[in-house]
Motif scaffolding. Structure first.
Motif, PDB file in Angstrom:
ATOM      1  N   ARG A   1       0.827  -1.213   0.000  1.00 34.01           N
ATOM      2  CA  ARG A   1       0.000   0.000   0.000  1.00 34.01           C
ATOM      3  C   ARG A   1       0.863   1.264   0.000  1.00 34.01           C
ATOM      4  NH1 ARG A   1      -4.638  -2.036   4.327  1.00 34.01           N
ATOM      5  NH2 ARG A   1      -6.076  -2.904   2.761  1.00 34.01           N
ATOM      6  N   ALA A   2       1.943   1.234   0.775  1.00 36.30           N
ATOM      7  CA  ALA A   2       2.847   2.389   0.788  1.00 36.30           C
ATOM      8  C   ALA A   2       3.478   2.594  -0.585  1.00 36.30           C
ATOM      9  CB  ALA A   2       3.929   2.186   1.854  1.00 36.30           C
TER      10      ALA A   2
ATOM     11  N   ARG B   1       0.871   4.030  -2.995  1.00 37.83           N
ATOM     12  CA  ARG B   1       0.644   5.468  -2.760  1.00 37.83           C
ATOM     13  C   ARG B   1       1.761   6.291  -3.391  1.00 37.83           C
ATOM     14  NH1 ARG B   1      -0.961   3.656   2.424  1.00 37.83           N
ATOM     15  NH2 ARG B   1       1.090   4.148   3.287  1.00 37.83           N
ATOM     16  N   ARG B   2       3.004   5.851  -3.216  1.00 42.19           N
ATOM     17  CA  ARG B   2       4.131   6.606  -3.743  1.00 42.19           C
ATOM     18  C   ARG B   2       4.114   6.615  -5.281  1.00 42.19           C
ATOM     19  NH1 ARG B   2       9.153   8.449  -2.087  1.00 42.19           N
ATOM     20  NH2 ARG B   2       8.002   8.789  -0.139  1.00 42.19           N
TER      21      ARG B   2
ATOM     22  N   GLY C   1       1.416   6.235  -7.145  1.00 46.30           N
ATOM     23  CA  GLY C   1       0.154   6.730  -7.674  1.00 46.30           C
ATOM     24  C   GLY C   1      -0.649   5.667  -8.398  1.00 46.30           C
TER      25      GLY C   1
END
Length: 264
Positions: free
Chosen positions: A91-92, A95-96, A98
């Motif tokens: 998930r991290a 997010r980074r 996109g």
């Protein structure tokens, strides 16, 4: 469309026992990268160990979920945040980068992948993976040594080039509760590229060139030049159409071969 492939190294790719990745599998990973899809290996190891098992190939771990999620690398740089599982690490990373969950394919095999496999709609596990991974994955494929992983990666890369969903996703149907085997029969779609258009155009140009030449509209030398140019253009168009038809047939044949291999 799939934009990111998260793939378990330890079990799905066969490096659990410390053996380097098969060169053939590495080449299939490169097909995914060359298709414009981001790739992120997942492993219980650190980056140095993972890089050794990837035969020193720096292009594959530019994005990675390492130490079972305790360390995440995005665009070649480690993220500052620490995560406690592969799911949190993924998930991290998403997010980074996109990338939305619906744009991710997870190929898992280890028990540590189970939570992540349950969290995304495009989740795949190998048949020789852990029970936890198999029970959470939407789709099952043969193991890396049976060619299932290679077939899946080829499917994903080829679909990206056509701008389509992979065949295994089309075979799954729309019901998120269903599970499928890679290679389930699905209706073949019409070949892309409109091969008939250049074929017909080539034939028309050649025919028109002969008509002009035989009509004596131009002096003999000029008429011969018109015929020559027309033949060249017509043959080029005809060859383009044949090439598009050949490529479409090869793609369909490859899909059927992968399907037969997956069912064995």
């Amino acid at each position: 469309m799939i934009r990111l492939v998260l793939v378990d190294m330890d079990r799905a790719l066969g490096t659990r026992d410390g053996r380097p990745l098969d060169q053939a599998v590495l080449e299939h990973l490169h097909k995914v990268l060359h298709a414009g899809i981001l790739l992120a290996p997942m492993t219980a190891r650190d980056r140095a160990q993972a890089l050794t098992l990837l035969r020193g190939d720096e292009s594959c771990p530019q994005n990675a979920v390492l130490r079972d999620g305790a360390r995440v690398v995005a665009d070649g740089m480690p993220l500052g945040e620490r995560t406690a599982s592969r799911l949190e690490g993924a998930r991290a990373l998403m997010r980074r980068l996109g990338v939305a969950p619906g744009e991710v394919l997870v190929l898992g095999g280890a028990s540590a992948d189970a939570e992540l496999l349950s969290a995304v709609p495009r989740s795949v596990a190998t048949r020789d993976s852990s029970q936890a991974a198999r029970s959470c994955a939407r789709t099952l494929v043969p193991g890396v040594h049976e060619g299932g992983v290679a077939a899946l990666l080829d499917d994903v890369a080829q679909a990206a080039q056509w701008g389509e969903e992979p065949a295994f996703m089309r075979a799954d149907g729309s019901d998120g509760g269903l599970r499928a085997e890679l290679g389930a029969e699905a209706p073949l779609e019409p070949a892309k590229g409109h091969a008939a258009v250049p074929l017909l155009a080539g034939a028309a140009v050649v025919a028109a060139s002969f008509v002009v030449y035989l009509s004596d509209t131009f002096p003999s030398i000029a008429g011969m030049m018109v015929l020559s140019v027309g033949l060249l253009v017509g043959v080029a168009l005809f060859y383009m159409g044949l090439s598009q038809r050949r490529d479409a047939r090869r793609a369909a044949a490859a899909g059927r071969a992968g399907a037969r291999q997956a069912r064995r």
